[in-house]
Design a protein around this motif. Sequence first.
Motif, PDB file in Angstrom:
ATOM      1  N   GLU A 102      43.521  58.532  12.278  1.00 54.48           N
ATOM      2  CA  GLU A 102      44.112  58.913  13.558  1.00 54.48           C
ATOM      3  C   GLU A 102      43.103  59.573  14.504  1.00 54.48           C
ATOM      4  O   GLU A 102      43.202  59.418  15.735  1.00 54.48           O
ATOM      5  CB  GLU A 102      45.294  59.860  13.319  1.00 54.48           C
TER       6      GLU A 102
ATOM      7  N   ARG B  47      44.944  59.711   6.218  1.00 59.91           N
ATOM      8  CA  ARG B  47      45.678  59.428   7.470  1.00 59.91           C
ATOM      9  C   ARG B  47      44.960  60.035   8.671  1.00 59.91           C
ATOM     10  O   ARG B  47      44.800  59.385   9.705  1.00 59.91           O
ATOM     11  CB  ARG B  47      47.097  59.979   7.363  1.00 59.91           C
TER      12      ARG B  47
ATOM     13  N   MET C 135      46.937  67.746  16.963  1.00 62.30           N
ATOM     14  CA  MET C 135      46.072  67.245  15.894  1.00 62.30           C
ATOM     15  C   MET C 135      45.150  68.345  15.393  1.00 62.30           C
ATOM     16  O   MET C 135      44.878  68.454  14.185  1.00 62.30           O
ATOM     17  CB  MET C 135      45.261  66.038  16.375  1.00 62.30           C
TER      18      MET C 135
END
Length: 478
Positions: free
Chosen positions: A91, A87, A117
Amino acid sequence: MDSAKEIFMEFVGQAGTVFEVGKSILGLIENHWEFPRGIDENVNNLRRKGDRLNGQKEGIESRIKSKLRPRKKISKEVVLYFEDVKRMNGEIPILVSKVSTRSFFSRGFLVNDVRKMGEELDELLEKGRFSDDLLVDDLSWIGQVLPTPSFVVDAIELVKNKIIRYLRNDGVQKIGVYGMAGVGKTTVVKLVNNELLKSVSNFDIIVWVTVSREFSVIELQKKIAEAMNVVITVDEDEILRAGMLYEILTEKGRFVLFLDGVWEGFSLEKVGIPEFSGGKLVLTAQSMDVCRQMDCHVIKMERLPEQDAWQLFLDNVGHNLMNFTDLLPIARCIVERCAGLPLVIVTVACTMRGERSLSIWRNALVELKSNILVWVKNEVYSQLRFSYDRLKDPGIQKCFLTCASYCEDLGILKGQLIMDWIEKGLIDEMGSKEVMLDKGQAILRTLVENCLLEDVGNERVRMHDLTIDMAKLIIQEL
């Protein structure tokens, strides 16, 4: 006047709306916008952390690859870690692209996203510091490692590798291994079974079943189901049971089903064994005809060559035998008498292990020459006798028994043997000699394919010493 008042009130309303909009925009900026100082450096840090994360993931994958074996599976925690890494790999580029294409003001709305993040990447890097808990027991695994000899001669190893090559060939679904009793059929397929279980293979389950001599579809269905730890309702009829077994095997995915000791051909459909579903069937038999009826790729187990036979004998009798030079010539003769059958070689070697008396060794050789079945009757005789009984045709059985009276080391000439059968009235009058000769050839073929005679080339056949001794015992019983 009223008109002017309406215009004024409209103006006030619009001004209020503008004020509210402005207030909302300021609130949005205040809550979500930050001065984008150093955002480019933070984005570069994201890239570096992403690279470190992927390096960490590759290291974990290498550790798993080196340790992953049947009966083991990747732990749920590691699986979730891999999903999170995947994932993040999706991203990170999206966020980096947004930062690089936005204006200075718009970047301020991304500062918090970059920071979050980065924190998530730090958490993942910490999470990925797995110790030795990458794998856990797979309770759904089906298969059992089977006991095999510690020493495997080259000839057996070659057959094992051949079977494994067939199993890896998508064009081969069924493999039949045949040969006379004691030649090593069960041993070689057990080695294949264990090889599949101990290494990562393309198969989901490995099933081993020893087939009963008195064949029964329902009994075989029961044994296959038990080997997979499932239950098929006892009171269902044969067809419904076949449907249940078919469904179970199909759902299990790619399987290898070993059937050891098949004495007669049968319908896979009637039992419920799927064909052309990614599954494989490996069976052992004493008859080539059984393998042919089952439409198998046929592999014949040959007797061991001299060097392999001697090495197998030494491994079981003890290599220190080589220190007793007076025993070696007799030991060589004993191994020769065993005629390349691993079961006989191992049985005799284990009996003689630790024996150093020359007279005992000489006596053993005399006994083996007179009747080898005395040494291995329990292990071999019943199997040989069953092959004889399966001939069913009394005429063919009588033809077989006459072969025990020939004492030709180079083998019996096929033509001479058939003529002897005709002269002794063992082949019925059939109108012409040619027809009777053809019948004789058919009988010969039946005896060879049931491993009661051995085709040694040059238009000759031969009986193994074990088979001769069995035939003599049967003659005594008649």
